[in-house]
Motif scaffolding. Structure first.
Motif, mmCIF file in Angstrom:
data_model
loop_
_atom_site.group_PDB
_atom_site.id
_atom_site.type_symbol
_atom_site.label_atom_id
_atom_site.label_comp_id
_atom_site.label_asym_id
_atom_site.label_seq_id
_atom_site.Cartn_x
_atom_site.Cartn_y
_atom_site.Cartn_z
ATOM 1 N N VAL A 525 0.869 -1.181 0.000
ATOM 2 C CA VAL A 525 0.000 0.000 0.000
ATOM 3 C C VAL A 525 0.905 1.230 0.000
ATOM 4 C CG1 VAL A 525 -1.755 1.283 1.275
ATOM 5 C CG2 VAL A 525 -1.814 -1.217 1.257
ATOM 6 N N PRO A 526 0.660 2.207 -0.869
ATOM 7 C CA PRO A 526 1.538 3.384 -0.920
ATOM 8 C C PRO A 526 1.729 4.026 0.450
ATOM 9 C CG PRO A 526 -0.015 3.419 -2.734
ATOM 10 C CD PRO A 526 -0.430 2.281 -1.855
ATOM 11 N N LEU A 527 2.949 4.531 0.686
ATOM 12 C CA LEU A 527 3.266 5.143 1.978
ATOM 13 C C LEU A 527 2.310 6.269 2.317
ATOM 14 C CD1 LEU A 527 7.177 5.222 2.011
ATOM 15 C CD2 LEU A 527 5.687 4.073 3.646
ATOM 16 N N GLU A 528 1.950 7.063 1.307
ATOM 17 C CA GLU A 528 1.053 8.187 1.573
ATOM 18 C C GLU A 528 -0.283 7.710 2.128
ATOM 19 O OE1 GLU A 528 2.387 7.511 -1.485
ATOM 20 O OE2 GLU A 528 4.155 8.783 -1.153
ATOM 21 N N LYS A 772 5.443 -2.082 -0.166
ATOM 22 C CA LYS A 772 5.876 -2.760 -1.393
ATOM 23 C C LYS A 772 5.957 -4.262 -1.149
ATOM 24 C CE LYS A 772 10.589 -1.658 0.036
ATOM 25 N NZ LYS A 772 11.799 -0.904 -0.256
ATOM 26 N N GLY A 773 5.995 -4.996 -2.246
ATOM 27 C CA GLY A 773 6.215 -6.429 -2.155
ATOM 28 C C GLY A 773 4.972 -7.223 -1.810
ATOM 29 N N ALA A 774 5.230 -8.422 -1.293
ATOM 30 C CA ALA A 774 4.165 -9.362 -0.972
ATOM 31 C C ALA A 774 4.658 -10.300 0.110
ATOM 32 C CB ALA A 774 3.772 -10.145 -2.225
ATOM 33 N N PHE A 775 3.786 -11.186 0.526
ATOM 34 C CA PHE A 775 4.167 -12.181 1.528
ATOM 35 C C PHE A 775 5.250 -13.091 0.955
ATOM 36 C CE2 PHE A 775 3.584 -16.480 3.325
ATOM 37 C CZ PHE A 775 3.827 -16.191 4.664
ATOM 38 N N GLN A 776 6.313 -13.287 1.747
ATOM 39 C CA GLN A 776 7.412 -14.160 1.329
ATOM 40 C C GLN A 776 7.257 -15.524 2.002
ATOM 41 O OE1 GLN A 776 11.399 -12.079 1.316
ATOM 42 N NE2 GLN A 776 10.203 -10.555 2.453
ATOM 43 N N ARG A 777 7.182 -16.568 1.206
ATOM 44 C CA ARG A 777 7.001 -17.905 1.748
ATOM 45 C C ARG A 777 8.259 -18.417 2.459
ATOM 46 N NH1 ARG A 777 4.244 -17.206 -2.910
ATOM 47 N NH2 ARG A 777 2.101 -18.012 -3.042
#
Length: 903
Positions: A525-528, A772-777
């Motif tokens: 989700v954007p920082l803003e 940024k990114g996503a869940f890392q397995r």
């Protein structure tokens, strides 16, 4: 002519007047108006003077007070105990504890029978009153209402029962006969075509079919548009065919076992169905839930589905969705899930505006007599905790049943309360069609053998009344049987197979299947946007009196949401909830003490210390946000988890979360997990995105507050049926929750959540990791030429990190397995490939060797993992998850960590 009250009935009137002063609702309506007028012009000499001549008031005839009191006691006896004398058993067996309600037991003599009664008794003489009471309370319907504390509820039921049920019109009587006939012929057809097959016949309680038929019509007439039904296997096929109108050829395919390759499915009498049903009052969408063999565990699931449908409609009055639960008599009282379900149904978090409960009472449970399966007089005793009226109805009087259905639906609509209809019949055959019931119930089955099918008994009545002839009935029977034969032939003629139900409606756009086929999504989700939530998430109403100890927490959270401090676990969770709600996804969470959090970590809601109002910032993010609901639940695991699972079945676009107070609490909901959550996609093609949060980790809190039984969930894993994860950072948790909603795939998610890590300064994440990114397995680290690779998950990672730093064991690499299932084969292999070949890999877990994830991994890799030696470090095998001593725990933990690091 004016008649004066004399001294013989003043005591009676004084008693009535005192009752009126205490609670006006406890006296008859005629007296309420009279006493209200007296109260408007009080007499200085009390009530007695108000009845004296010359005061301008209406006065009464000189009734004998003792006679009136005896008559009132007799009326109450019929209302409260008449059900014990009612003729509710079609087998006409003697009833233990049957009430004798003769007037003589109340001191009334034969000469009293013709004495006049005051108008409010509703009959001119005692004899006529008794006849009226017997007709109302001692016929084919036994009414239980003595447990209703609210006088208004009792008056509602009493007035309608004593007024008598209206005689159905001839066209209604014909319709009832047809439904009874169809129910019976359906069972006979199946048993003729599939000799010896289990059908769990409805014979002996065929009245269930017209009962449900008129229930749906009555519901439609009252504005209901969705009905969810839950029922066990007895009569299920009959209901599918004759109420829900599932094409008979589909049922035939189940008997023919025409299954496609790879389809696991379930037995035919567990399957559900949904579709539109036309009634004379309009169309309804009706869903019959799929059901496991644990009969009553469908009850909270079905209730959760109704609540979800009502919420989707925005139906705060709970009038558009109706829950119909069909119970077996022995299962109703025997399975504790019923009490859990009834209890939570009266709570705001789970209420559906009342349910209609129908007990298919065969007066036997498998081979068990009622005296062996219930300590009460009826299996419906449990209904009394809800202040629900109970109607025991003889299944051979369908016309009385129609009147009860109307009364029940009207009561539910008006008071939003549950109603129970106990349909007392019998089971014509054994528990299934291959058994001999006379072995254990010889008297019952002698009586059963003498009973003709219900439709034939009812036809005799209609013939006497000139409503239907034998010839007409035979013609209808032939027509119905011809339809069954045609459907049967069509099913056998075509090469069709059983097809899993396709997801439509709210499920369009979502799917199950292989996890690998569902692409990952960016859950950042954007920082803003994240920073913009700091205001609404930490802003309280003006003049809100916050507990002083929480003021610092609010300020700390504000700093976290602005990125000025790293986020802890609870703050990341709140941001996950907030961002999903802002994007239009409903968030619903329930469980024991979830608003504050078991470990006083969540504080999703704040309570004004003076006004005692609760304020939940997540509900005040912005105009147009999706609802965010957080509910502290009853001390109930199976009931509440079943409800939330059911809710998720009709809310695929929402985040639906159940949290256990401690992970081991999930033990009490094992049936919901085994028979619904882990297997519903394979058995019934039903998808769910339910999330289970299970606090897990060995921290010296004893056996019962250490383990969420990770090993049990891993044993259930197959064919990508569920997701099992053990994340180690707040950012991981944030992305995981968002992934659950943002991906198109829908699988239940089981999360091992932390306890001590909630406040561990190392278990934090910068705000940027949420953007940024996503869940890392799998999460790895870079160590040049390590002596060993420690593969681990969860809290013990931080113990290893601290010890490695303390002893300077920089030659040890640690890789975190964040997702156990679906197993991240490619991710783990890639992570290990970054290290030199042949470097030994050691699995490290806190749990005993026979628990945790070791055997799950051992089965997959044996002694070698991607060409590397594979061993483990854990506590020794144990029948208990953890020790009860915090000192012993610390010694064990230190030894485990040291062994893993090789120091």
């Amino acid at each position: 002519m004016e008649r004066v009250v004399d001294s013989s009935n003043l005591a009676y009137l004084e008693a009535l007047y005192q009752d009126f002063r205490s609670n006006p609702d406890t006296v008859p309506a005629e007296w309420r108006g009279y006493f209200a007028a007296l109260a408007a012009e009080p007499s200085p000499n009390g009530l007695a003077a108000s009845f004296a001549p010359g005061l301008g008031k209406e006065v009464l005839p000189a009734y004998n007070a003792e006679f009136l009191l005896k008559a009132e006691r007799l009326v109450q006896a019929y209302r409260e105990r008449g059900h014990l004398a009612a003729k509710i058993d079609p087998l006409e067996r003697p009833r233990p504890g049957a009430a004798d309600l003769e007037a003589s037991y109340y001191g009334l003599t034969p000469s009293d029978l013709e004495l006049p009664l005051p108008p409010f008794f509703g009959a001119p003489t005692l004899a006529e009153l008794i006849a009226k009471l017997k007709a109302a309370y001692c016929g084919s319907v036994g009414v239980e209402l003595a447990h209703l504390d609210d006088p208004e509820l009792r008056r509602f039921v009493e007035s309608r029962v004593e007024g008598g049920f209206s005689r159905p019109a001839p066209d209604v009587q014909k319709r009832v006969h047809e439904r009874l006939m169809q129910a019976s012929l359906f069972e006979e057809f199946l048993q003729r075509k599939y000799l010896g097959a289990k059908t769990f016949s409805l014979e002996g309680n065929e009245a269930l079919i017209p009962l449900l038929d008129f229930t749906l019509e009555g519901a439609a007439r009252r504005g209901v548009v969705e009905v969810v039904m839950g029922m066990a296997h007895r009569g299920r096929l009959n209901v599918l065919a004759n109420v829900l109108k599932e094409p008979f050829r589909k049922i035939v395919l189940q008997f023919e076992e025409a299954f496609p390759e790879g389809y696991l499915g379930d037995v035919k009498y567990h399957l559900g169905y949904s579709g539109d049903v036309e009634t004379p009052a309009g169309k309804l969408h009706v869903s019959l839930n799929f059901n496991p063999s644990h009969l009553e565990f469908v009850a909270p699931v079905a209730m959760g589905r109704v609540r979800a449908k009502q919420d989707r409609f925005g139906d705060r009055e709970r009038t558009k969705g109706l829950l119909v639960l069909i119970h077996g008599d022995a299962a109703l009282i025997g399975e504790g899930i019923v009490q859990e379900t009834l209890n939570i149904s009266g709570l705001p978090a789970y209420s559906v505006g009342g349910a209609l409960h129908i007990v298919v009472n065969n007066q036997i449970g498998f081979t068990t007599e009622p005296s062996e399966y219930t300590a009460g007089r009826y299996s419906t005793e449990i209904a009394k905790i809800l202040q629900a009226p109970i109607f025991h109805v003889n299944a051979e009087d369908p016309e009385a049943l129609m009147g009860v259905v109307e009364l029940a639906l009207e009561f539910r609509r008006q008071y939003q309360r549950d109603v129970f209809i106990d349909l007392v019949g019998f089971r014509r055959k054994g528990h299934n069609e291959t058994e001999e019931p006379a072995y254990t119930q010889p008297d019952m089955y002698r009586r059963v053998a003498a009973k003709p099918p219900a439709h034939k008994s009812y036809l005799e009545k209609l013939e006497k009344e000139g409503i239907r002839t034998q010839a007409e009935a035979e013609a209808l029977a032939k027509e119905f049987q011809a339809g069954l034969e045609a459907e049967f032939a069509e099913a056998r003629r075509t090469a069709d197979t059983v097809r899993p139900p396709a997801g439509g409606g709210v499920w369009s756009g979502y799917r199950g299947g292989a996890d690998a086929d569902a692409p990952d999504v960016d859950t950042g989700v954007p920082l803003e946007k994240l920073r913009s939530l700091a205001g609404p998430l930490t802003r309280l109403p003006q003049a809100f009196k916050l507990n002083p100890k929480l003021a610092k927490l609010v300020e700390t959270r504000r700093a976290m949401f602005l990125g000025q401090k790293p986020l802890d676990w609870a703050s990341a969770e709140i941001l996950a909830f907030a961002t999903l709600a802002a994007e239009g996804h409903r968030v619903r969470m329930s469980g024991q003490d979830v608003v504050r959090g078991t470990f006083t970590q969540r504080h999703a809601g704040f309570t004004d210390t003076e006004a005692l109002d609760r304020y939940i910032p997540l509900q005040h993010l912005a105009e147009g946000q999706a609802p965010v609901e957080l509910y502290n639940s009853a001390l109930s695991e199976a009931g509440v988890l079943g409800f939330e699972y059911g809710y998720s079945l009709d809310m695929p676009d929402s985040l639906v979360v159940w949290e256990a107070q401690f992970g081991d609490f999930v033990n009490a909901a094992q049936v919901i997990i085994d028979q619904f959550i882990s297997s519903a996609e394979a058995k019934w093609s039903r998808l769910s995105g339910i999330v289970l949060l299970l606090p897990h980790g060995l921290e010296g809190q004893g056996p019962e507050h250490s383990s969420a039984r990770l090993e049990r969930f891993l044993q259930l894993c197959s064919n990508d049926n569920i997701q099992v994860v053990y994340p180690t950072t707040p950012a991981q948790y944030f992305h995981l929750l968002r992934r659950q909603v943002k991906r198109s795939i829908r699988k239940p998610l089981v999360v091992m959540t932390p306890k001590s890590l909630l406040r561990n300064p190392e278990a934090v994440s910068p705000l940027e990791e949420l953007s940024k990114g996503a869940f890392q397995r799998v999460i790895s680290e870079r160590v040049i030429n390590p002596s060993r690779i420690l593969l681990t998950s969860g809290k013990v990672y931080f113990d290893l990190l601290a010890k490695r730093k303390e002893v300077g064991a920089d030659d040890v690499a640690v890789v975190r397995l964040e997702q156990f299932y679906p197993f991240p084969e490619k991710d783990l292999e890639a992570a290990l490939a970054a290290f030199p070949a042949k470097t030994p890999v050691v699995w490290v877990q806190e749990e005993p060797a026979n628990m945790g994830a070791w055997w799950f991994l051992r089965t997959r890799f044996c002694d070698g993992i991607y060409g590397r030696p594979f061993t483990s470090v854990s506590r020794a095998d144990s029948p208990s998850p953890a020790v009860g001593s915090s000192k012993v725990h610390r010694r064990e933990q230190e030894a485990l960590v040291a062994t893993a690091l090789g120091v």
